[in-house]
Write a protein that holds these residues in place. Structure first.
Motif, PDB file in Angstrom:
ATOM      1  N   ILE A   1       9.684  38.245 -10.007  1.00 54.73           N
ATOM      2  CA  ILE A   1      10.148  39.507 -10.581  1.00 54.73           C
ATOM      3  C   ILE A   1      11.560  39.213 -11.089  1.00 54.73           C
ATOM      4  O   ILE A   1      12.335  38.536 -10.407  1.00 54.73           O
ATOM      5  N   ALA A   2      11.865  39.700 -12.280  1.00 53.97           N
ATOM      6  CA  ALA A   2      13.213  39.439 -12.823  1.00 53.97           C
ATOM      7  C   ALA A   2      13.805  40.733 -13.362  1.00 53.97           C
ATOM      8  O   ALA A   2      13.073  41.664 -13.712  1.00 53.97           O
ATOM      9  N   ALA A   3      15.131  40.777 -13.373  1.00 58.14           N
ATOM     10  CA  ALA A   3      15.806  41.938 -13.960  1.00 58.14           C
ATOM     11  C   ALA A   3      15.800  41.764 -15.471  1.00 58.14           C
ATOM     12  O   ALA A   3      15.977  40.658 -15.986  1.00 58.14           O
ATOM     13  N   ASP A   4      15.571  42.846 -16.182  1.00 56.93           N
ATOM     14  CA  ASP A   4      15.611  42.833 -17.639  1.00 56.93           C
ATOM     15  C   ASP A   4      16.776  43.746 -18.021  1.00 56.93           C
ATOM     16  O   ASP A   4      16.607  44.959 -18.082  1.00 56.93           O
ATOM     17  N   PRO A   5      17.985  43.169 -18.197  1.00 58.64           N
ATOM     18  CA  PRO A   5      19.191  43.999 -18.308  1.00 58.64           C
ATOM     19  C   PRO A   5      19.030  45.150 -19.299  1.00 58.64           C
ATOM     20  O   PRO A   5      18.582  44.962 -20.431  1.00 58.64           O
ATOM     21  N   GLY A   6      19.388  46.328 -18.838  1.00 55.99           N
ATOM     22  CA  GLY A   6      19.322  47.516 -19.675  1.00 55.99           C
ATOM     23  C   GLY A   6      17.932  48.122 -19.768  1.00 55.99           C
ATOM     24  O   GLY A   6      17.760  49.239 -20.245  1.00 55.99           O
ATOM     25  N   LYS A   7      16.932  47.403 -19.307  1.00 55.55           N
ATOM     26  CA  LYS A   7      15.552  47.890 -19.450  1.00 55.55           C
ATOM     27  C   LYS A   7      14.845  48.121 -18.117  1.00 55.55           C
ATOM     28  O   LYS A   7      13.931  48.915 -18.034  1.00 55.55           O
ATOM     29  N   GLY A   8      15.231  47.415 -17.089  1.00 53.52           N
ATOM     30  CA  GLY A   8      14.535  47.572 -15.809  1.00 53.52           C
ATOM     31  C   GLY A   8      14.158  46.224 -15.242  1.00 53.52           C
ATOM     32  O   GLY A   8      14.987  45.344 -15.074  1.00 53.52           O
ATOM     33  N   LEU A   9      12.864  46.057 -14.990  1.00 54.71           N
ATOM     34  CA  LEU A   9      12.377  44.840 -14.350  1.00 54.71           C
ATOM     35  C   LEU A   9      11.227  44.256 -15.160  1.00 54.71           C
ATOM     36  O   LEU A   9      10.596  44.979 -15.938  1.00 54.71           O
ATOM     37  N   VAL A  10      10.968  42.996 -14.982  1.00 56.67           N
ATOM     38  CA  VAL A  10       9.715  42.427 -15.497  1.00 56.67           C
ATOM     39  C   VAL A  10       9.025  41.688 -14.362  1.00 56.67           C
ATOM     40  O   VAL A  10       9.671  40.989 -13.581  1.00 56.67           O
ATOM     41  N   VAL A  11       7.729  41.896 -14.279  1.00 55.40           N
ATOM     42  CA  VAL A  11       6.923  41.186 -13.292  1.00 55.40           C
ATOM     43  C   VAL A  11       6.271  40.026 -14.021  1.00 55.40           C
ATOM     44  O   VAL A  11       5.581  40.217 -15.030  1.00 55.40           O
ATOM     45  N   GLN A  12       6.540  38.820 -13.497  1.00 57.50           N
ATOM     46  CA  GLN A  12       6.076  37.615 -14.196  1.00 57.50           C
ATOM     47  C   GLN A  12       4.742  37.146 -13.631  1.00 57.50           C
ATOM     48  O   GLN A  12       4.593  37.020 -12.407  1.00 57.50           O
ATOM     49  N   THR A  13       3.774  36.941 -14.516  1.00 52.89           N
ATOM     50  CA  THR A  13       2.457  36.460 -14.086  1.00 52.89           C
ATOM     51  C   THR A  13       2.099  35.252 -14.943  1.00 52.89           C
ATOM     52  O   THR A  13       2.701  35.038 -16.006  1.00 52.89           O
ATOM     53  N   PRO A  14       1.110  34.464 -14.516  1.00 51.59           N
ATOM     54  CA  PRO A  14       0.725  33.293 -15.321  1.00 51.59           C
ATOM     55  C   PRO A  14       0.245  33.691 -16.718  1.00 51.59           C
ATOM     56  O   PRO A  14       0.259  32.881 -17.633  1.00 51.59           O
ATOM     57  N   THR A  15      -0.158  34.949 -16.899  1.00 57.26           N
ATOM     58  CA  THR A  15      -0.665  35.356 -18.218  1.00 57.26           C
ATOM     59  C   THR A  15       0.344  36.191 -19.010  1.00 57.26           C
ATOM     60  O   THR A  15      -0.002  36.782 -20.032  1.00 57.26           O
ATOM     61  N   GLY A  16       1.565  36.287 -18.508  1.00 58.96           N
ATOM     62  CA  GLY A  16       2.588  36.997 -19.279  1.00 58.96           C
ATOM     63  C   GLY A  16       3.399  37.958 -18.439  1.00 58.96           C
ATOM     64  O   GLY A  16       3.062  38.231 -17.282  1.00 58.96           O
ATOM     65  N   ASP A  17       4.477  38.473 -19.018  1.00 63.05           N
ATOM     66  CA  ASP A  17       5.388  39.383 -18.304  1.00 63.05           C
ATOM     67  C   ASP A  17       4.919  40.826 -18.444  1.00 63.05           C
ATOM     68  O   ASP A  17       4.414  41.228 -19.502  1.00 63.05           O
ATOM     69  N   ILE A  18       5.126  41.617 -17.385  1.00 65.80           N
ATOM     70  CA  ILE A  18       4.781  43.039 -17.434  1.00 65.80           C
ATOM     71  C   ILE A  18       6.057  43.835 -17.149  1.00 65.80           C
ATOM     72  O   ILE A  18       6.655  43.693 -16.071  1.00 65.80           O
ATOM     73  N   PRO A  19       6.512  44.664 -18.098  1.00 68.91           N
ATOM     74  CA  PRO A  19       7.726  45.443 -17.844  1.00 68.91           C
ATOM     75  C   PRO A  19       7.471  46.528 -16.803  1.00 68.91           C
ATOM     76  O   PRO A  19       6.357  47.053 -16.713  1.00 68.91           O
ATOM     77  N   ALA A  20       8.511  46.846 -16.022  1.00 69.17           N
ATOM     78  CA  ALA A  20       8.349  47.864 -14.970  1.00 69.17           C
ATOM     79  C   ALA A  20       9.665  48.602 -14.774  1.00 69.17           C
ATOM     80  O   ALA A  20      10.746  48.019 -14.913  1.00 69.17           O
ATOM     81  N   ASP A  21       9.565  49.905 -14.465  1.00 72.56           N
ATOM     82  CA  ASP A  21      10.762  50.639 -14.040  1.00 72.56           C
ATOM     83  C   ASP A  21      10.983  50.452 -12.544  1.00 72.56           C
ATOM     84  O   ASP A  21      12.116  50.445 -12.066  1.00 72.56           O
ATOM     85  N   LEU A  22       9.895  50.373 -11.815  1.00 77.28           N
ATOM     86  CA  LEU A  22       9.983  50.089 -10.383  1.00 77.28           C
ATOM     87  C   LEU A  22       8.763  49.281  -9.962  1.00 77.28           C
ATOM     88  O   LEU A  22       7.716  49.328 -10.614  1.00 77.28           O
ATOM     89  N   VAL A  23       8.945  48.533  -8.863  1.00 76.32           N
ATOM     90  CA  VAL A  23       7.886  47.647  -8.380  1.00 76.32           C
ATOM     91  C   VAL A  23       7.672  47.938  -6.896  1.00 76.32           C
ATOM     92  O   VAL A  23       8.637  48.085  -6.145  1.00 76.32           O
ATOM     93  N   LEU A  24       6.422  48.034  -6.488  1.00 73.03           N
ATOM     94  CA  LEU A  24       6.110  48.138  -5.061  1.00 73.03           C
ATOM     95  C   LEU A  24       5.457  46.838  -4.619  1.00 73.03           C
ATOM     96  O   LEU A  24       4.450  46.415  -5.188  1.00 73.03           O
ATOM     97  N   LEU A  25       6.060  46.235  -3.621  1.00 69.02           N
ATOM     98  CA  LEU A  25       5.495  45.033  -3.024  1.00 69.02           C
ATOM     99  C   LEU A  25       4.615  45.488  -1.872  1.00 69.02           C
ATOM    100  O   LEU A  25       5.107  45.975  -0.856  1.00 69.02           O
ATOM    101  N   ALA A  26       3.311  45.379  -2.032  1.00 65.62           N
ATOM    102  CA  ALA A  26       2.378  45.892  -1.014  1.00 65.62           C
ATOM    103  C   ALA A  26       1.383  44.796  -0.667  1.00 65.62           C
ATOM    104  O   ALA A  26       0.190  44.902  -0.929  1.00 65.62           O
TER     105      ALA A  26
END
Ligand SMILES: Cc1cc2nc3c(=O)[nH]c(=O)nc-3n(C[C@H](O)[C@H](O)[C@H](O)COP(=O)(O)OP(=O)(O)OC[C@H]3O[C@@H](n4cnc5c(N)ncnc54)[C@H](O)[C@@H]3O)c2cc1C
Length: 417
Positions: free
Chosen positions: A228-253
């Motif tokens: 998971i990485a910070a995307d400055p000014g935009k929120g977060l991105v969740v990184q997967t082998p098939t590409g990044d998914i932008p997120a405002d919030l992430v739940l680790l479950a």
């Protein structure tokens, strides 16, 4: 037992029962002790600042705003005062000296005990199959275990935001449903092919997946997360082998791990949790363990098991009290749990194993059905989905050998089987 009598016992330095943990198992243990006439001092030590509360609504009704925090308490705060329980809230037990029979606390005090009950529950897993995942500690990444966690997530459940949930177990799927109800975009990622795969197998998992897709959840099954990485000014991105998914919030479950460090350091036998016998006594007979933390010997199933469910926490809390009170009771019940997601409510009872045969009674597409699991023709577990007031009967059917065709035929009265 009167308050005066217990206070007098404490004043005379009489040792009593110390319970470590402020969850459901702890609450039911001390409640049952006092109900059973236990007159010695009882102390409850909890790292949390609240009196014990129920956790299931934290991913459901409380998160959705339909149940306030006060309604989560199995016993009101006044009960602990009336029952003369010494409440050490916001205090962590740091070590146990089994020889001296004392517990050292984070406020530098030490408590002596006659009986010690460990009810420290679980914490959220941060690694697991995603052990190398980076960014799980970034702002905006949440886990859900406590009322505090649920309050923090609830504040972020703002319509239009995008929640990415890593993990498709019970808590992940329940929060997904709650967040959709609040108008968020929701994406669920799991390396498994269906949600709840390990717990329930592919039949029910596929049904839950369809339910979530039908309610607008983006399901990325078979997809692991690398970081998971910070995307400055935009929120977060969740990184997967098939590409990044932008997120405002992430739940680790991605599951929970037992808080068993105290027990390990004290030299108790620890396996998947603190190993206890059918009366919940550990390898040190003055120490018991209950709830999510306990790997207990189940006399009906003939083996040790650790269960992370609400019903078990309540029952084991009461059983530990029975043991301390000298009653002849043992851990003999079958696991039970429930979930609520969108318009699906279900209850499960039994001891399903992955290799068991699956028999469905009713039409899964209708949303109302019962699943039976069978091993060599014998019912091992059953689950009622959107069919109510039958779970006690399903429990009574476990271990019976009923022909598959009879189970499947909805023309047969279930209650007569
Ligand atoms: C969000 C969520 C939803 C759930 N939904 C369901 C559901 O729908 N159905 C179901 O059957 N089950 C559900 N569960 C599981 C159920 O809530 C647990 O099985 C139950 O809470 C276990 O109770 P416990 O008392 O063993 O542990 P917990 O409730 O985890 O309590 C442990 C307590 O010990 C404290 N503690 C830990 N270490 C120390 C220490 N060293 N010193 C002092 N205190 C300490 C913790 O702070 C905590 O207060 C859910 C759980 C969660 C988190």
């Amino acid at each position: 037992m009167s308050e005066a009598a217990t206070t007098e016992a404490a004043a005379q330095g009489e040792l009593g029962t110390v319970v470590i943990g402020g969850g459901l198992a702890a609450a039911h243990c001390i409640h049952e002790l006092r109900e059973g006439g236990y007159a010695k001092p009882i102390t409850l030590i909890s790292s949390e600042n609240e009196v014990p509360y129920e956790r299931p609504p934290l991913s459901k009704e409380f998160l959705q705003g339909s149940k306030p925090a006060l309604e989560l308490e199995p016993f009101p705060g006044s009960w602990y005062t009336d029952a003369d329980i010494a409440m050490r809230l916001g205090t962590t037990a740091e070590s146990i000296d089994t020889a001296a029979k004392t517990v050292s606390l984070s406020d530098s005090s030490t408590l002596g005990y006659e009986n010690l009950v460990i009810a420290t529950g679980c914490r959220s897993r941060l690694g697991g199959r995603n052990a190398n995942m980076t960014g799980w500690d970034l702002p905006g990444v949440y886990t859900l275990r406590s009322l505090e966690d649920s309050k923090a997530i609830k504040e972020q459940l703002v319509s239009g935001k995008h929640l990415v949930i890593i993990g498709a177990g019970w808590i992940g799927m329940e929060v997904g449903a709650s967040a959709r109800a609040a108008g968020l975009e929701v994406t669920v990622l799991t390396p498994d092919q269906v949600p709840l795969a390990v717990a329930m197998g592919s039949e029910f998992g596929s049904h839950v997946a369809q339910l979530h897709v039908a309610n607008g959840v983006q399901c990325h099954f078979g997809t692991g997360v690398t970081g998971i990485a910070a995307d400055p000014g935009k929120g977060l991105v969740v990184q997967t082998p098939t590409g990044d998914i932008p997120a405002d919030l992430v739940l680790l479950a991605i599951g929970a791990v037992p808080n068993n460090e105290l027990a390990v350091a004290a030299g108790l036998e620890v396996g998947s949790g603190v190993v206890v016998d059918q009366r919940l006594r550990s390898s040190d007979k003055s120490i018991l363990a209950i709830g999510d933390i306990a790997e207990a010997y189940n006399t009906t199933l003939g083996r040790n098991m650790r269960v992370e469910h609400w019903d078990n926490a309540i029952r084991q809390g009461k059983l530990a009290a029975a043991t301390i009170l000298g009653r002849d009771q043992s851990y003999d019940w079958l696991p039970y749990f429930f979930t609520d997601q969108f318009d699906l409510g279900m209850e499960y009872v039994g001891d399903r194993q992955a290799e068991d045969d699956v028999v469905v009674r009713g039409d899964m597409a209708s949303g109302e059905f019962i699943i039976f699991w069978l091993r060599q023709g014998v019912i091992t577990a059953a689950m009622n989905v959107n069919i109510w007031d039958v779970n006690d009967h399903l429990r009574s059917m476990i271990s019976k050998n009923i022909p598959v065709a009879t189970l499947q035929d909805t023309g047969n009265d279930l209650m007569a089987l």
